[in-house]
Design a protein around this motif. Structure first.
Motif, PDB file in Angstrom:
ATOM      1  N   ILE A 170       0.856  -1.178   0.000  1.00  0.00           N
ATOM      2  CA  ILE A 170       0.000   0.000   0.000  1.00  0.00           C
ATOM      3  C   ILE A 170       0.898   1.237   0.000  1.00  0.00           C
ATOM      4  N   LYS A 220      -8.075   2.131   2.461  1.00  0.00           N
ATOM      5  CA  LYS A 220      -7.226   1.178   1.734  1.00  0.00           C
ATOM      6  C   LYS A 220      -6.404   0.327   2.697  1.00  0.00           C
ATOM      7  N   GLU A 224      -7.293  -3.266   1.819  1.00  0.00           N
ATOM      8  CA  GLU A 224      -6.264  -3.925   1.023  1.00  0.00           C
ATOM      9  C   GLU A 224      -5.211  -4.627   1.877  1.00  0.00           C
TER      10      GLU A 224
END
Length: 263
Positions: A170, A220, A224
């Motif tokens: 990320i 995120k 993620e």
């Protein structure tokens, strides 16, 4: 190696600051360390600034083959780390000269495996801006999912206890992604001393981003990196915003002095 501290320093276009960051490591009263600098294809003169420091064999300078982001750089440095202790210092931040010594003593005396300290904020010119940041005395796994309380530049953990940490690719909040893995194995404790200096306001830094951008990065992180579904990711993002406001009210404190660090 017993007692060795592996210091993780990703770098990208911080030639103006990185020399001071490296110097703050060299000047540590605790000398059993290795500094792992991972440069992410900087387009400035970072290479030239770092080169004179490489005479110190404790400093290892590595370069990514292509611009990959801080998560990839931190993962690489963590794989290369040989130390019992893992510490983090970004290439524009600074440590007080006894940061490592005090933090290791704190952890060894109390049998802690994960810790952090207070820090002062400085501006781009190296002046303290009158802000000191602290946090909870103890942060559990639940506490970490509430919010990212520690400043990255203050964190240390025992790699012998925690093991090798690798995170998802990320682009932002990757330090937080590390803590969310470490906290599953150990609670985090505060050494209530100001032992680091966080540079706020540099172009491109997280502290310079809009609220909307920061919210998207938090989402995120959960969706993620933590592989959470959309509903849970939204819930944790909102939870993070609430506790972020709480942190600003309780743990971000004004102090009365202002010093030019570079004098």
């Amino acid at each position: 190696m017993a007692g060795l501290v592996s210091i993780i320093m990703p770098s990208y276009n911080t030639a103006y600051y990185i020399g001071d960051s490296i110097q703050s490591v060299i000047e540590q009263s605790y000398t059993n360390w290795e500094l792992l600098i991972i440069d992410d294809c900087s387009s400035d003169n970072t290479d030239e600034v770092v080169a004179p420091f490489l005479i110190d064999k404790r400093i290892r300078y590595m370069k990514n083959e292509r611009n990959s982001g801080a998560a990839v750089s931190r993962n690489r440095a963590l794989r290369e780390a040989k130390g019992k202790w893992i510490a983090f210092l970004d290439s524009d931040d600074l440590w007080m000269h006894d940061k490592l010594a005090k933090q290791i003593e704190f952890m060894e005396n109390n049998a802690y495996y994960f810790s952090y300290t207070n820090y002062f904020e400085i501006n781009t010119n190296g002046q303290k801006n009158g802000i000191m940041v602290t946090g909870p005395k103890k942060i559990t796994k639940t506490g970490f999912f509430n919010y990212c309380w520690p400043g990255c530049l203050t964190v240390m953990y025992d790699q012998n206890m925690i093991g090798l940490i690798q995170i998802a690719d990320i682009k932002k909040n990757n330090d937080y992604a590390i803590w969310l893995k470490v906290c599953r194995k150990a609670d985090c404790y505060l050494l209530n001393e100001e032992l680091a200096l966080y540079r706020r306001g540099r172009t491109g830094s997280v502290s310079n981003q809009s609220i909307k951008t920061l919210i998207s990065w938090h989402y995120k992180l959960y969706h993620e990196a933590e592989k959470q579904n959309m509903i849970l990711s939204i819930f944790n993002t909102v939870r993070n915003i609430i506790f972020g406001l709480y942190k600003k009210k309780i743990y971000v404190k004004k102090v009365r002095f202002e010093i030019n660090l570079m004098e």
